[in-house]
Design a protein around this motif. Structure first.
Motif, PDB file in Angstrom:
ATOM      1  N   SER A 244     -11.090  -4.226 -10.759  1.00  0.00           N
ATOM      2  CA  SER A 244     -10.010  -3.446 -11.040  1.00  0.00           C
ATOM      3  C   SER A 244      -8.906  -3.372 -10.159  1.00  0.00           C
ATOM      4  O   SER A 244      -7.624  -3.369 -10.170  1.00  0.00           O
ATOM      5  N   ALA A 245      -9.367  -3.079  -8.850  1.00  0.00           N
ATOM      6  CA  ALA A 245      -8.495  -3.056  -7.662  1.00  0.00           C
ATOM      7  C   ALA A 245      -7.664  -4.249  -7.361  1.00  0.00           C
ATOM      8  O   ALA A 245      -6.633  -4.161  -7.129  1.00  0.00           O
ATOM      9  N   HIS A 246      -8.562  -5.288  -7.303  1.00  0.00           N
ATOM     10  CA  HIS A 246      -7.877  -6.546  -7.190  1.00  0.00           C
ATOM     11  C   HIS A 246      -6.815  -7.045  -8.412  1.00  0.00           C
ATOM     12  O   HIS A 246      -5.709  -7.514  -8.178  1.00  0.00           O
ATOM     13  N   ASP A 247      -7.334  -6.597  -9.530  1.00  0.00           N
ATOM     14  CA  ASP A 247      -6.240  -7.011 -10.650  1.00  0.00           C
ATOM     15  C   ASP A 247      -4.865  -6.209 -10.305  1.00  0.00           C
ATOM     16  O   ASP A 247      -3.611  -6.611 -10.419  1.00  0.00           O
ATOM     17  N   ARG A 248      -5.284  -4.843 -10.032  1.00  0.00           N
ATOM     18  CA  ARG A 248      -3.829  -3.912  -9.808  1.00  0.00           C
ATOM     19  C   ARG A 248      -2.984  -4.618  -8.488  1.00  0.00           C
ATOM     20  O   ARG A 248      -1.771  -4.368  -8.532  1.00  0.00           O
ATOM     21  N   ALA A 249      -3.832  -4.916  -7.609  1.00  0.00           N
ATOM     22  CA  ALA A 249      -3.210  -5.593  -6.335  1.00  0.00           C
ATOM     23  C   ALA A 249      -2.097  -6.877  -6.755  1.00  0.00           C
ATOM     24  O   ALA A 249      -0.904  -6.749  -6.181  1.00  0.00           O
ATOM     25  N   VAL A 250      -2.577  -7.605  -7.436  1.00  0.00           N
ATOM     26  CA  VAL A 250      -1.732  -8.913  -7.610  1.00  0.00           C
ATOM     27  C   VAL A 250      -0.669  -8.695  -8.616  1.00  0.00           C
ATOM     28  O   VAL A 250       0.312  -9.066  -8.627  1.00  0.00           O
ATOM     29  N   ARG A 251      -0.868  -7.392  -9.693  1.00  0.00           N
ATOM     30  CA  ARG A 251       0.029  -7.050 -10.649  1.00  0.00           C
ATOM     31  C   ARG A 251       1.316  -6.242  -9.662  1.00  0.00           C
ATOM     32  O   ARG A 251       2.606  -6.530 -10.179  1.00  0.00           O
ATOM     33  N   ASN A 252       0.891  -5.571  -8.676  1.00  0.00           N
ATOM     34  CA  ASN A 252       1.815  -5.095  -7.782  1.00  0.00           C
ATOM     35  C   ASN A 252       2.689  -5.859  -6.954  1.00  0.00           C
ATOM     36  O   ASN A 252       3.808  -5.956  -6.729  1.00  0.00           O
TER      37      ASN A 252
ATOM     38  N   LEU B  35      -1.640   4.281  -2.181  1.00  0.00           N
ATOM     39  CA  LEU B  35      -1.195   3.314  -3.004  1.00  0.00           C
ATOM     40  C   LEU B  35      -0.129   3.634  -4.200  1.00  0.00           C
ATOM     41  O   LEU B  35       0.630   3.025  -4.684  1.00  0.00           O
ATOM     42  N   ALA B  36      -0.479   4.876  -4.680  1.00  0.00           N
ATOM     43  CA  ALA B  36       0.389   5.335  -5.863  1.00  0.00           C
ATOM     44  C   ALA B  36       1.627   5.621  -5.243  1.00  0.00           C
ATOM     45  O   ALA B  36       2.592   5.519  -6.198  1.00  0.00           O
ATOM     46  N   GLU B  37       2.005   5.988  -4.067  1.00  0.00           N
ATOM     47  CA  GLU B  37       3.130   5.903  -3.497  1.00  0.00           C
ATOM     48  C   GLU B  37       3.712   4.598  -2.635  1.00  0.00           C
ATOM     49  O   GLU B  37       5.013   4.888  -2.385  1.00  0.00           O
ATOM     50  N   ASN B  38       2.933   3.953  -2.351  1.00  0.00           N
ATOM     51  CA  ASN B  38       3.249   2.628  -1.661  1.00  0.00           C
ATOM     52  C   ASN B  38       2.749   1.320  -2.470  1.00  0.00           C
ATOM     53  O   ASN B  38       1.993   0.439  -1.858  1.00  0.00           O
ATOM     54  N   CYS B  39       2.908   1.267  -3.553  1.00  0.00           N
ATOM     55  CA  CYS B  39       2.015   0.382  -4.527  1.00  0.00           C
ATOM     56  C   CYS B  39       2.726  -1.268  -4.124  1.00  0.00           C
ATOM     57  O   CYS B  39       2.124  -2.160  -4.484  1.00  0.00           O
ATOM     58  N   LEU B  40       3.960  -1.301  -3.533  1.00  0.00           N
ATOM     59  CA  LEU B  40       4.526  -2.561  -3.243  1.00  0.00           C
ATOM     60  C   LEU B  40       4.020  -3.091  -1.620  1.00  0.00           C
ATOM     61  O   LEU B  40       4.969  -3.879  -1.118  1.00  0.00           O
ATOM     62  N   VAL B  41       3.055  -2.405  -1.321  1.00  0.00           N
ATOM     63  CA  VAL B  41       2.717  -2.670   0.270  1.00  0.00           C
ATOM     64  C   VAL B  41       1.802  -3.656   0.358  1.00  0.00           C
ATOM     65  O   VAL B  41       0.432  -3.363   0.052  1.00  0.00           O
ATOM     66  N   PRO B  42       1.815  -4.884   0.853  1.00  0.00           N
ATOM     67  CA  PRO B  42       0.485  -5.867   0.392  1.00  0.00           C
ATOM     68  C   PRO B  42      -0.638  -5.595   1.357  1.00  0.00           C
ATOM     69  O   PRO B  42      -1.841  -5.675   0.908  1.00  0.00           O
ATOM     70  N   ASP B  43      -0.290  -5.279   2.678  1.00  0.00           N
ATOM     71  CA  ASP B  43      -1.184  -4.926   3.400  1.00  0.00           C
ATOM     72  C   ASP B  43      -2.087  -3.707   3.240  1.00  0.00           C
ATOM     73  O   ASP B  43      -3.334  -3.914   3.550  1.00  0.00           O
TER      74      ASP B  43
ATOM     75  N   GLU C 199       1.235   8.425   8.214  1.00  0.00           N
ATOM     76  CA  GLU C 199       0.459   9.410   7.740  1.00  0.00           C
ATOM     77  C   GLU C 199      -0.758   9.193   6.959  1.00  0.00           C
ATOM     78  O   GLU C 199      -1.746   9.700   7.291  1.00  0.00           O
ATOM     79  N   TYR C 200      -0.624   8.340   5.884  1.00  0.00           N
ATOM     80  CA  TYR C 200      -1.554   8.128   5.211  1.00  0.00           C
ATOM     81  C   TYR C 200      -2.612   7.220   5.692  1.00  0.00           C
ATOM     82  O   TYR C 200      -3.974   7.305   5.527  1.00  0.00           O
ATOM     83  N   GLN C 201      -2.288   6.219   7.017  1.00  0.00           N
ATOM     84  CA  GLN C 201      -3.034   5.541   7.656  1.00  0.00           C
ATOM     85  C   GLN C 201      -3.741   6.216   8.492  1.00  0.00           C
ATOM     86  O   GLN C 201      -5.127   6.086   8.627  1.00  0.00           O
ATOM     87  N   ALA C 202      -3.312   7.344   8.890  1.00  0.00           N
ATOM     88  CA  ALA C 202      -4.117   8.429   9.916  1.00  0.00           C
ATOM     89  C   ALA C 202      -5.109   9.011   8.967  1.00  0.00           C
ATOM     90  O   ALA C 202      -6.219   9.441   9.857  1.00  0.00           O
ATOM     91  N   TYR C 203      -4.948   9.456   7.811  1.00  0.00           N
ATOM     92  CA  TYR C 203      -5.749   9.997   7.050  1.00  0.00           C
ATOM     93  C   TYR C 203      -6.861   9.043   6.509  1.00  0.00           C
ATOM     94  O   TYR C 203      -8.059   9.588   6.469  1.00  0.00           O
ATOM     95  N   ILE C 204      -6.488   8.009   6.523  1.00  0.00           N
ATOM     96  CA  ILE C 204      -7.593   6.909   5.817  1.00  0.00           C
ATOM     97  C   ILE C 204      -8.488   6.651   6.921  1.00  0.00           C
ATOM     98  O   ILE C 204      -9.768   6.662   7.084  1.00  0.00           O
TER      99      ILE C 204
ATOM    100  N   GLU D 199      13.927  -2.564   1.645  1.00  0.00           N
ATOM    101  CA  GLU D 199      12.796  -1.674   2.012  1.00  0.00           C
ATOM    102  C   GLU D 199      11.671  -2.367   2.024  1.00  0.00           C
ATOM    103  O   GLU D 199      10.705  -2.316   2.960  1.00  0.00           O
ATOM    104  N   ASN D 200      11.316  -3.334   1.090  1.00  0.00           N
ATOM    105  CA  ASN D 200      10.147  -4.196   0.987  1.00  0.00           C
ATOM    106  C   ASN D 200      10.539  -5.396   0.371  1.00  0.00           C
ATOM    107  O   ASN D 200      11.569  -5.830  -0.126  1.00  0.00           O
ATOM    108  N   GLU D 201       9.504  -6.440   0.230  1.00  0.00           N
ATOM    109  CA  GLU D 201       9.491  -7.686  -0.174  1.00  0.00           C
ATOM    110  C   GLU D 201       9.925  -7.617  -1.684  1.00  0.00           C
ATOM    111  O   GLU D 201      10.473  -8.601  -2.095  1.00  0.00           O
ATOM    112  N   ALA D 202       9.328  -6.631  -2.467  1.00  0.00           N
ATOM    113  CA  ALA D 202       9.499  -6.821  -3.919  1.00  0.00           C
ATOM    114  C   ALA D 202      10.855  -6.605  -4.314  1.00  0.00           C
ATOM    115  O   ALA D 202      11.346  -7.482  -4.986  1.00  0.00           O
ATOM    116  N   GLN D 203      11.522  -5.557  -3.670  1.00  0.00           N
ATOM    117  CA  GLN D 203      12.828  -5.568  -4.121  1.00  0.00           C
ATOM    118  C   GLN D 203      13.998  -6.555  -3.615  1.00  0.00           C
ATOM    119  O   GLN D 203      14.589  -7.085  -4.380  1.00  0.00           O
TER     120      GLN D 203
END
Length: 946
Positions: free
Chosen positions: A352-360, A323-331, A298-303, A832-836
């Protein structure tokens, strides 16, 4: 609404008074002696004592758990769930200092969620009373709004800032925070309205305080201030009504009621335009409201919708919401950062966005590489980039190749810093030092962890050699590097030699080119013809006659040896294939003889068979089954049945048997030759599934399986397979009326039936589709799935799920069993994801379960080794003749009395140089001839030959 500001101020004053009173009461309680009557120390009854004892026990348990969690975090600081548990316990116990320290440590490692930030901020707000403490809360808010774009945190920030309105510049500070909040989340379709309304209420409160006293005449300064404040409110209404937000109609009606003048046409025009845009956005917002987490589609369609519209602010906001709801999705992070890098190009926003990406998602090497490139693109200081690279090395990648990629990205950056017009420089030495460190790091750190360097073709050393040759004009160093590359097992590959040759050709000399090609001709084993051709081409263009003769002689000798080796290998394969054919023929003949003896025995006891009708019917059924077991001609029936059980893929165009219990007596009265063969209709393969690994003791398999498969659709026929004695063979064919029912039946694969996993596979003609294979589970790397070994056999799926769900949402668990349904102590757990999954590996690896130490790793099954000759391998697996022994097995006297001379093979064999016996070329290419009949004289000659 007019008194909103006053209400907020009164609320904050009351909250401060309550906090102060609570602190004073706590201090007074500490000063009271232990037995003071006011403290209630001597007036507790028995029930109070009991509850106090229970509370003390619970407090001790919590303290022990806090200590355990702290020790665990000292071992593994990246345990996300452990941080959450510790913060929850410390907040429950009221350990404010420890709680603040725990939150601080977690925020340094991970971006915090909206809930964690709001709890932290509310706790700090309650304790902040002095101006210095308020400044610390402001700093905490600044950190909170950087992790994720959350309207609730911005609203809390703006409301808290109103408490400092009495300080110098307080009003301007509040307005600045509101403006920043509107820039960040003011376009939020569903939550932006609350911020606009809060901002307007603040300005309305200021307008009310600026009103002159009743009956007084305002001064020119007051009149100017009133006009200015009214203009601010008008502007806020106009800005809000030009943005598509939910409940726009109510805001427009409020503006009409508030304004004494008619609404300007420009505002009405912008309002109508925003309404039209809101109608376009509503389907996407409704889809998000109705969807379940994670709502990625749904978010991808909105984007995609916002990307077509092209408004950068709205595109950025929808990405941030996703990203607030899918912060652990690298793609998702990768797509967002790519958009920022290519479109907006604002330094602070991009970094700032790159820094948040590698922290997540610290385990994703691609995000680190993009971060390094963005830092270089925006000219960040070299020390900061180097520091970020060191963080990347400690991020804990899950593949050896990831370390090769991050090293290559950093080396590319260092190479771009070097000015190669100078003979030597600090940057060049740093680059060479980094190349050497990279090679050593992959050899020691990475290879020790993954049992491989991740760089088998030595790409980093190749790039180093290219830099030395092309940019530093140092061919000597490049040759040393290539010599090192070849000693690492790369000398047998033609492409590696040609890569080195091309480098010598471009930056070296002809002598070294010729030397490299001569070595290549000698060492290459995969494509020696190509290397020989390149050598001849070189000598044809630049060589002398002596060089040409030497090259021709060397290439001819080498190719002759290669062809000889290939011919020997082909002969060996042919000999093996022929041996397998002979063994199969021997087995076939043995089966035929055994069958003939059984037939003769049955003929002798024919009278007994006729005396019993029931037994007669069983033999009739066997007679009907016999032809269906043959695959080609008089093939081995037992062999064919074994293949059916192994492969689970049949549906051949050969004969099939029909199972009709009602006609058993009718069949009993017929002979074998009178029973017609029932051919399998290959056109019904799509409607049929093959079921195997069933229990041999299953009673009435057709009835039981029909009940099981009727849930998938209407069953036309179930054909169980029996052996000669009428015993169920453990497999059958299930034919459906519709193709979709057969596809649905495949979902029953591995279902436990009578204690065994039932295998359900498509019905495929292996003669027409020899390469068809069914393998339900992935054989490649799956970063969200774990492989667990060492489990106790008594461990159940529920117990394992309870163990794993503490580290994330478990989607599926599969306990590995053998064909009999017995556990093997292995399991696959899908998160569900790689992080877990990564967190679970860190926390569960080496854990003791029922006195068994388990091993946990990311699922990455090894590649299956296929035989060089599938046909020969298959023949050797199924066609090896079994010796026929007596009832007691192989006795000592069970020896062959035939002379060795008569035991020689009928086909001539040649002995190779290494002592291995193999077929001669003549016998491998020509079909075997019929053995010539020998007379007595021939036998005598042969025996007396020696």
């Amino acid at each position: 609404e007019r008194g909103w500001l006053r209400r907020e101020l009164h609320k904050m004053a009351a909250a401060g008074a309550e906090a102060a009173a609570a602190a004073a009461a706590e201090e007074e309680k500490k000063r009271l002696p232990e037995g003071d009557p006011e403290s209630g120390g001597d007036s507790e009854d028995e029930g109070d004592s009991d509850s106090s004892g229970d509370g003390e026990d619970e407090e001790k348990e919590n303290e022990a758990e806090i200590q355990r969690l702290e020790e665990q975090l000292s071992i593994n600081a990246f345990d996300y769930n452990c941080h959450l548990d510790l913060i929850k316990l410390l907040r429950q116990e009221g350990e404010l200092i420890k709680l603040r320290r725990a939150r601080q440590k977690m925020s340094e490692l991970f971006p915090l969620t909206e809930e964690i930030w709001l709890d932290w901020l509310k706790d700090e707000i309650k304790m902040a009373s002095e101006s210095s403490e308020r400044e610390e809360v402001y700093e905490l808010f600044e950190r909170a709004v950087k992790d994720y774009i959350c309207p609730e945190i911005w609203l809390e920030y703006a409301q808290y800032s109103i408490g400092g309105i009495g300080q110098e510049g307080g009003i301007e500070k509040v307005r600045s925070i509101f403006e920043r909040a509107l820039t960040a989340v003011g376009l939020h379709v569903t939550k932006g309205t609350a911020l606009w309304e809060a901002y307007r209420e603040f300005e309305n409160a200021i307008l009310e305080t600026a009103q002159p006293a009743p009956g007084s005449v305002p001064s020119p300064e007051q009149q100017q201030m009133l006009c200015s404040q009214l203009e601010k409110i008008h502007t806020l209404f106009g800005r809000q009504l030009g943005i598509p937000l939910l409940d726009m109609e109510a805001s427009f009606a409020e503006y009409e009621e508030w304004s004494e003048d008619p609404i300007p046409e420009t505002i009405i025009k912008n309002y109508k335009k925003a309404l039209q845009q809101l109608e376009k956005c509503k389907p996407y917002e409704e889809a998000l409201l109705g969807a379940e987490t994670p709502k990625l589609a749904e978010y991808q369609a909105y984007i995609d919708f916002e990307m077509k519209a092209g408004d950068p602010a709205r595109i950025q906001l929808i990405y941030e919401r996703a990203l607030a709801e899918n912060c652990l999705v690298p793609d998702l992070w990768a797509r967002y950062n790519q958009y920022l890098d290519r479109q907006l190009k604002v330094k602070e926003l991009v970094l700032s966005a790159h820094d948040r990406a590698v922290r997540n998602c610290p385990w994703t090497v691609g995000l680190w590489i993009r971060y390094l490139l963005a830092m270089e693109r925006h000219r960040v200081d070299h020390s900061a980039i180097s520091e970020m690279f060191e963080k990347a090395l400690n991020a804990g990648f899950i593949q050896a190749t990831d370390y090769v990629e991050i090293w290559q990205a950093y080396l590319d950056y260092l190479r771009r810093r070097v000015d190669f017009t100078q003979d030597s420089s600090k940057e060049l030495e740093e680059l060479r030092s980094a190349f050497a460190r990279a090679v050593e790091y992959l050899k020691q750190e990475v290879e020790e962890r993954f049992s491989e360097s991740g760089d088998p073709s030595c790409t980093i050393m190749q790039n180093w050699a290219r830099v030395e040759a092309r940019l530093c004009n140092n061919m000597q160093k490049a040759r040393e590097l290539w010599d090192n590359i070849m000693t690492k097992g790369n000398a047998k590959y033609a492409n590696m030699w040609l890569e080195y040759y091309n480098l010598e050709r471009a930056h070296g000399d002809t002598q070294h080119c010729r030397k490299a090609l001569h070595r290549a001709v000698q060492c290459t084993s995969d494509y020696p013809e190509h290397v020989c051709e390149v050598l001849l081409t070189l000598e044809r263009i630049e060589g002398t006659l002596e060089d040409w003769d030497a090259a021709v002689q060397k290439t001819e000798n080498r190719l002759a040896r290669v062809n000889e080796q290939r011919a020997k290998a082909a002969e060996k394969e042919a000999a093996l294939a022929k041996q397998e054919e002979e063994k199969a023929e021997q087995r076939k003949q043995a089966r035929a003889e055994k069958k003939a003896s059984k037939k003769a025995k049955k003929t002798r006891i024919g009278d007994k068979r006729k005396a019993d009708d029931d037994d007669d019917g069983e033999w009739g059924q066997e007679e009907a089954e016999q032809p269906s077991k043959r695959h080609k001609g008089d093939g081995d029936s037992m062999l064919l049945e074994d293949m059916e059980v192994e492969t689970g893929l049949f549906g051949r165009s050969g004969p099939e048997k029909m199972y009709h219990p009602a006609n058993q007596k009718e069949k009993a009265s017929t002979s074998r030759k009178d029973i017609p063969k029932v051919l399998h209709d290959s056109s019904k393969d799509n409607f049929t599934v093959f079921v195997s690994n069933l229990s041999y003791n299953m009673a009435d398999p057709d009835v039981k399986l029909k009940e099981l498969f009727e849930s998938c659709g209407e069953v036309v026929e179930i054909r169980p397979v029996f052996n000669n004695k009428g015993t169920f063979r453990g497999y059958c064919y299930v034919e459906f009326k519709e193709e979709k029912s057969a596809l649905q039946a495949l979902g029953l694969d591995r279902k436990v039936v009578e204690g065994r996993p039932m295998f359900v596979s498509p019905c495929v003609d292996k003669n027409k589709n020899p390469d068809f294979k069914v393998f339900r589970y992935s054989t490649t790397l799956e970063k969200h799935k774990l492989f667990i070994s060492g489990l106790p056999f008594s461990c159940t799926k529920e117990e394992l799920e309870d163990l794993c769900k503490a580290h994330g949402n478990v989607k599926d668990i599969r306990l590995v069993t053998n064909r009999a349904g017995k556990p093997k102590g292995l399991a696959y757990v899908e998160y569900e994801n790689e992080a877990q999954a990564s967190q679970a590996v860190l926390k569960m690896d080496g854990l003791t379960v029922k006195e068994h130490v388990i091993k946990v790793a990311i699922s990455n099954p090894p590649l299956r080794k296929l035989p060089d000759k599938p046909e020969a391998g298959r023949a050797s697996q199924f066609a090896v003749p079994r010796p026929v022994y007596g009832a007691r097995g192989k006795g000592r006297t069970q020896l062959s009395m035939m002379p060795r001379a008569l035991q020689r093979q009928s086909t001539p064999v040649a002995k190779a140089e290494n002592g291995m016996v193999q077929n001669s070329p003549a016998t491998s290419s020509n079909p075997p001839e019929e053995p010539k009949k020998m007379s007595n004289a021939d036998f005598a000659k042969m025996l007396l030959k020696k």
